[in-house]
Motif scaffolding. Structure first.
Motif, PDB file in Angstrom:
ATOM      1  N   ARG A   1       2.412   1.016  -4.036  1.00 29.29           N
ATOM      2  CA  ARG A   1       1.524   0.785  -5.161  1.00 29.29           C
ATOM      3  C   ARG A   1       1.600   1.937  -6.060  1.00 29.29           C
ATOM      4  O   ARG A   1       1.015   1.735  -7.245  1.00 29.29           O
TER       5      ARG A   1
ATOM      6  N   PHE B   1       0.562  -1.315  -0.094  1.00 31.91           N
ATOM      7  CA  PHE B   1       0.095   0.023   0.029  1.00 31.91           C
ATOM      8  C   PHE B   1       0.611   1.210   0.043  1.00 31.91           C
ATOM      9  O   PHE B   1       0.275   2.239  -0.369  1.00 31.91           O
TER      10      PHE B   1
ATOM     11  N   GLY C   1      -0.642   4.377  -6.610  1.00 28.70           N
ATOM     12  CA  GLY C   1      -1.998   4.547  -6.874  1.00 28.70           C
ATOM     13  C   GLY C   1      -2.710   3.507  -7.644  1.00 28.70           C
ATOM     14  O   GLY C   1      -3.978   3.333  -7.962  1.00 28.70           O
ATOM     15  N   GLU C   2      -2.069   2.295  -7.611  1.00 24.01           N
ATOM     16  CA  GLU C   2      -2.242   1.289  -8.498  1.00 24.01           C
ATOM     17  C   GLU C   2      -3.351   0.250  -7.679  1.00 24.01           C
ATOM     18  O   GLU C   2      -3.177   0.167  -6.416  1.00 24.01           O
ATOM     19  N   SER C   3      -4.680  -0.017  -8.166  1.00 27.58           N
ATOM     20  CA  SER C   3      -5.501  -0.955  -7.273  1.00 27.58           C
ATOM     21  C   SER C   3      -5.000  -2.050  -7.012  1.00 27.58           C
ATOM     22  O   SER C   3      -3.988  -2.833  -7.889  1.00 27.58           O
ATOM     23  N   ILE C   4      -5.357  -2.791  -6.050  1.00 30.43           N
ATOM     24  CA  ILE C   4      -5.003  -4.283  -5.971  1.00 30.43           C
ATOM     25  C   ILE C   4      -5.305  -5.210  -7.205  1.00 30.43           C
ATOM     26  O   ILE C   4      -4.720  -5.967  -7.717  1.00 30.43           O
ATOM     27  N   GLY C   5      -6.668  -5.187  -7.760  1.00 33.15           N
ATOM     28  CA  GLY C   5      -7.013  -5.692  -8.915  1.00 33.15           C
ATOM     29  C   GLY C   5      -6.006  -5.546 -10.020  1.00 33.15           C
ATOM     30  O   GLY C   5      -5.698  -6.463 -10.789  1.00 33.15           O
TER      31      GLY C   5
END
Length: 142
Positions: free
Chosen positions: A54, A51, A56-60
């Motif tokens: 990342r 977190f 700004g990247e989502s987990i998906g």
């Protein structure tokens, strides 16, 4: 130069801590339960670090970028961990286990690099293999 060296420093320091703590794993403790706790701590820690890194990247989206290597690496890590735990439980000394395993590993990876990645093997590397094997004989001699 620092960006080139600091990962090796982390590897060395982590390996020192790793070998000390693995050697201290209680003999009467179930090795697989011990590793479950270890991996639980690792999972929580790395998930939290994700977190912060990342961008700004989502987990998906991040999960979509993964492939089979994450799963196989997990299995390989279990093999490493259980191998060291049982090596120590079976009497290997902390100062010898890593030397023996890493000499054999280095020689093996030289050939893996040659066979899988078409990396060249030089005369210097072959001499290095011979020296490693000689060193292995010396360190294992009682």
């Amino acid at each position: 130069m620092f960006n080139y060296i600091w990962p090796i420093g982390i590897i060395v320091l982590s390996n020192i801590v790793y070998n000390i703590t693995t050697k201290q794993t209680p003999h009467h403790a179930n090795a697989f339960l011990s590793l479950s706790i270890t991996y639980g701590v690792a999972m929580i820690s790395t998930f939290l670090i994700f977190f912060f890194t990342r961008k700004g990247e989502s987990i998906g989206v991040a999960l979509g970028k993964l492939n089979w290597t994450s799963y196989v690496l997990g299995i390989a890590i279990i093999g490493l961990e259980i191998g060291y735990i049982f090596a120590f439980r079976n009497g290997w000394q902390v100062n010898m286990t890593s030397i023996v395993a890493n000499i054999i590993l280095a020689i093996s990876l030289l050939f893996v690099g040659f066979l899988l990645y078409k990396e060249k093997i030089s005369i210097t590397q072959l001499v290095g293999i011979a020296l490693c094997l000689g060193g292995l004989v010396l360190v294992l001699k009682k």
